[in-house]
Structure formats: C-alpha cells, structure tokens
Design a protein around this motif. Structure first.
Motif, short mmCIF file in Angstrom:
data_model
loop_
_atom_site.label_atom_id
_atom_site.label_comp_id
_atom_site.label_asym_id
_atom_site.label_seq_id
_atom_site.Cartn_x
_atom_site.Cartn_y
_atom_site.Cartn_z
N VAL A 33 0.83 -1.21 0.00
CA VAL A 33 0.00 0.00 0.00
C VAL A 33 0.86 1.26 0.00
CG1 VAL A 33 -0.22 0.13 2.52
CG2 VAL A 33 -2.01 1.10 1.05
N ASP A 60 -6.55 2.58 0.91
CA ASP A 60 -6.05 1.35 0.28
C ASP A 60 -5.51 1.59 -1.12
OD1 ASP A 60 -6.84 0.09 2.56
OD2 ASP A 60 -8.60 -0.90 1.70
N TYR A 109 -9.84 -5.78 -6.29
CA TYR A 109 -9.76 -5.29 -4.91
C TYR A 109 -10.89 -5.89 -4.09
CZ TYR A 109 -10.30 -1.84 -1.11
OH TYR A 109 -10.45 -1.21 0.10
N SER A 154 -12.61 -5.66 -0.18
CA SER A 154 -12.69 -5.10 1.17
C SER A 154 -14.03 -5.47 1.76
CB SER A 154 -12.53 -3.57 1.14
OG SER A 154 -12.95 -2.99 2.38
#
Length: 544
Positions: A317, A503, A471, A473
């Motif tokens: 990150v 992120d 991605y 999350s």
C-alpha cells in the motif's frame, strides 16, 4: 394500496406534419423552438475506436451505448436535463413497500419489421442478459438493480426463468425487487435493460446485429456497418414517434487520431469531434460558438492489478499511495488537458446528484507536501535511488491518454525515480487485457450508468464485474449493501471513499468534462444532462 408514480406520455410536437418529409423542407421550423430547419438533416460525428458490440445485452462502452440508444428503446428515456420521460413505457406504478414496479407499455410501439413491441420482449432480454450463457459484461447490473434472484441467476445457481421480471399481458411489465431501491427507475434507461427481438436472435445467433439481420425498436435502424470505419443509422419508419424525428441519417466515423479528426471537422466533414488535449483554450477563443466544455459524469483513474499476476511491489500500500501522491493533478487538468476537467481525489464525480465530496488527506495537501510524503512512503517500501521501481502502464490508443500517461510517468520519474514502461492497445484488446488482469497499472474510466454515487462506488465491491483491480474489502461490501436500503447513504459513501483513499486500489486522476467541437447549426444537444446521454431523435440541424 399503491403509490403511483406515473409519467404521462405527452405530445412531443405542437405542429401536425402530414409526412416526415416535411422536416426536409428548408422552410419548416422546429415544432418547439420555432427555429428554421435546414434542408439536409444529417449528423456525422467521430469516435476514437470501434465498440465491442451493438447487442444491448453485450454493449459495455459509452460510444456503443450511444448507438444502442438510437437503435433500441427501453422502458424510459431521458430528456435534455436528464429527467425520466416515457419510452416504450408510458409510465409506472410502484407498490407501497417499494419492491414491485409495474410498467405500462404503449400500444403503438413496433419493431422495425412491424411486429408489436410487447412486455415479453423485455422479459426475454433481461433473462438473456442475466444468464451466464451470454457472458454479458453487464450481467451484474441486474444485481445492482436489486431484481429478485438476480445474483443467483447471474452466478448460474438459478435458472433465468426465476429472475424477478414477468409479463402478465402484452402491455404490462412487472419487476420484483429484493429490496426497495429509490433510484431503480433511473436504471431502466441503461442499454442492458432494452428489449431484444427473440425471433431474430433465434434465427441468426451472433450474426443478428448485422445491418441485414437486425430488427430493432428505436428511432433508427442500422443501415450500414464497416467495422473500424463507420456505422450509419437511418430513420426507423416503424418507430412510434417517427413523425417527430427530424435527423434523417446519423453517421459514426472511427478516426483514431484526434488531430486528424479535428482537421476534418474544421474542413466541414464532421458535425462533432473531441477536442485534442491542450487545445481547448485556443479553439474556444477562435470558435467560441463551437468549442464546448460541460461537466460529464465520468471519472478518469489508474487501476492497479492486485492479484498474483501483478508486480509484487504494487501489493504494498505504501507504493500505491506514493504513486498516487506523486501525480500533480493540477498540471494534468490545466496544462495537459486544459478543457475544464477537475482534479480527482475521490472516485465519485464531484457533480453527482446528492453526493457530498468527502475530505481525504491527499486533497488537503499542497503538491510539495504530497511529493515529500510520496518519497517517504516509497523509501519505507524499500525503493529509492539505489533500488528504483519499474512498473508498466497500459492505456487504450488515444493521444489524450498517451499525453496523460507521459506526464504521469515523468512525475513518477522526477519525484520517485520510478521507471515506467508505457504501452497502448486497441480498445477491444485493451478491455480483454485489463479484464484478465494481464497488466500492472492500466488506464481506467467510469461513466455513470445513472446519476447517483453508487454507480461509481459499486465498482469497488469484491464481486463487481468491472473491479479490474480485483480489490476486495469486506467493509466496502458491507457499506455498499447498507447504502442500498439507507434513507441517507452519504455516510456510507463517505466512508467508502475514505477507504479507497487509504487502500488506493485505484488512483483517481481527474473528473471529466465533455470537451467537443460541435457545429453551431446542430440543435438539441443535451448539454445539461450530466450523463450526456443523447438521442439522435432529439437533435436537428438549423438553417443558415
């Protein structure tokens, strides 16, 4: 008891025309504005590349959707301000619990072969697009619409027949939702929800979209198609409102070079083309009546491959944050593009209806502060002068995309010592490369499917079909699910944007403006429609 939200069909014209040819008379006037109409009613415009498909169930790009809106008509359309107006449906009713929508179809809608357009055509089209067999890139849109059983149908766990859409009779379409969705009606202006003529698909298979085979229900029919060269559409004499359509012929030309397209526009060969990057100030001074810049519902970003096929450094990150901070967005919008675009520090476009742009740490910094922080982050990730980072960045063929990529790569080099390999690809190849995660960093852009923040932020959900970063999350997924049933989803949207900013699976670069050269004699363009959804049937040429 039901809550009625009926949109009444209104008469579009104040004059009665004996025949459509009346509009070709140089003395004819526009029925609403009173402007004198030109004898020749044609519209010719430029696009940069060929669209992957003109099948409503498969179309996925902005330019292709514009063509589909001409060839097909859905339940509802948009007016020049982006408001809902009747299409095939004259209106709808919504149940008191907000979970059942009943659309009433007009009885004079026809396919281009003369068949009536019936509710069953929508049922067929929606089930077809949601079914795994079609592999529609927009199948997930039915899940976003909260249609009952959509997720299971798209996943292949339920038969398409279980999708929550039905036709009690030819003029009634009933849609069942799994939960209330206040902006659901806006979503039926999207091409994926348009009807399809089943007999034609059955007869011709994948060849049903060729000019000689296609049966459509929009204001125009496809009369000529030369891939990578041009697509011509002409008026559909069977269209229910054909007598009030003015433009006779619409020609889309594929011209990959923006500067060549501008030259052809200035020579009078085009009615509309994109303004090449950096040239808007000059052109607006020279031709103020033709150079146009208005906010457009699209966000430009770089997506980062976060799968095991990526550059391992990009899984850190700190690296992603450093790359994001080292981009001077003011230089991009003011010097490289110079067309009215705005720097982006959130994914959602700043002009989206009801959206309040949240504060993010990067947005409040000066560029010097961002650069210093970027160096700090890159050092923490183990990269510097003695160990420079190498990355690759791909974009689809366009001088504007190339100009932005060159500028960004120079910023990364100057601030962080990053070496960037640039690569451009033809549009369809690019979509496949990006969709297959066969990249490290790729140009991305998202244009709103409807005017609400979820149209952007839904892409950040783990299972989104256009989450090309892959991605994931759990918190983002949870927040977006909550937002769909919230009376005020802004708090959820704010937190999602802040998570993205932390992120950094994507790097927002700028928010679009529609920057075009457009002939001054072209009337009816919907400049105030934030989504810039235009319909050729609403355009017209003004007499000199």
């Amino acid at each position: 008891m039901t809550l009625t939200s009926m949109l009444k069909a209104t008469t579009a014209a104040t004059l009665v025309f004996a025949a459509s040819a009346a509009f070709a008379d140089s003395h004819a006037s526009h029925p609403d504005t009173g402007e004198a109409l030109a004898t020749e009613q044609t519209f010719t415009y430029r696009v940069g590349d060929e669209s992957p498909s003109y099948d409503p169930g498969v179309a996925e790009d902005v330019d292709g959707s514009a063509v589909v809106r001409d060839l097909f008509e859905g339940l509802m359309n948009q007016d020049a301000e982006g408001n809902l107006v009747p299409g095939v449906a004259t209106g709808y009713e919504v149940s008191e619990d907000g979970k059942t929508y009943t659309f009433t179809l007009r009885d004079n809608a026809k396919w281009s072969n003369g068949d009536p357009v019936v509710a069953g055509d929508f049922v067929y089209a929606w089930k077809r697009a949601a079914a795994p067999e079609l592999a529609s890139p927009y199948a997930w849109f039915f899940e976003l619409m909260s249609i009952e059983n959509a997720a299971a149908v798209v996943a292949g766990d339920m038969e398409p027949s279980e999708l929550g859409v039905s036709a009690p009779d030819d003029l009634t379409l009933v849609v069942s939702l799994s939960q209330p969705l206040p902006y659901f009606p806006q979503m039926v202006t999207h091409a994926t929800t348009f009807p399809v003529h089943k007999a034609t698909v059955d007869a011709f298979g994948t060849d049903w979209t060729t000019p000689e085979n296609m049966v459509s229900n929009g204001a125009y029919v496809m009369s000529e198609f030369v891939p990578q060269e041009k697509l011509v559409r002409t008026r559909n004499e069977m269209y229910w409102d054909n007598e009030n359509t003015i433009i006779e012929t619409v020609t889309k030309l594929v011209i990959t070079d923006e500067n060549i397209a501008l030259t052809r526009y200035l020579a009078g060969e085009l009615d509309q083309t994109d303004v090449p990057a950096g040239q808007f100030p000059r052109l607006s001074a020279e031709r103020p009546d033709e150079a146009i810049s208005v906010p457009s519902a699209c966000s430009y970003y770089y997506t980062i491959n976060m799968t095991d096929t990526t550059n391992p450094a990009l899984l850190d990150v700190n690296v992603r944050q450093a790359l994001a901070m080292a981009i001077d967005r003011d230089v991009i919008v003011e010097a490289v593009l110079a067309g009215g675009q705005k720097p982006a520090y959130t994914f959602t476009h700043w002009a989206t209806a009801g959206f309040e742009t949240p504060d993010t740490p990067m947005a409040s910094m000066t560029q010097d502060e961002r650069n210093a922080k970027a160096v700090e982050l890159m050092t923490a990730a183990g990269f510097g002068a003695d160990n420079p980072l190498d990355v690759s960045l791909i974009f689809n063929t366009s001088e504007a995309h190339r100009s932005v990529a060159i500028a960004v790569s120079q910023m990364w080099k100057q601030t962080l010592g990053v070496e960037t390999e640039l690569g451009n690809q033809e549009w369809q190849t690019f979509l496949e490369t990006r969709g297959n995660q066969d990249y490290e960093i790729a140009r991305g852009a998202w244009c709103a499917d409807y005017n609400e923040a979820s149209t952007f932020l839904d892409l950040m959900q783990s299972d989104s079909g256009y989450n090309d970063a892959k991605y994931s999350s759990p918190r983002v997924d949870e927040l977006m699910a909550e937002a769909k049933t919230s009376e005020n989803p802004q708090a959820a949207y704010t937190e999602v944007e802040q998570i993205i900013a932390e992120d950094m699976p994507i790097i927002p670069v700028y928010h679009y403006a529609e920057v075009n050269m457009q002939s001054a004699d072209l009337g009816g363009w919907p400049f105030t429609n934030f989504e810039q959804n235009w319909y050729s049937k609403d355009l017209y040429k003004i007499a000199e």
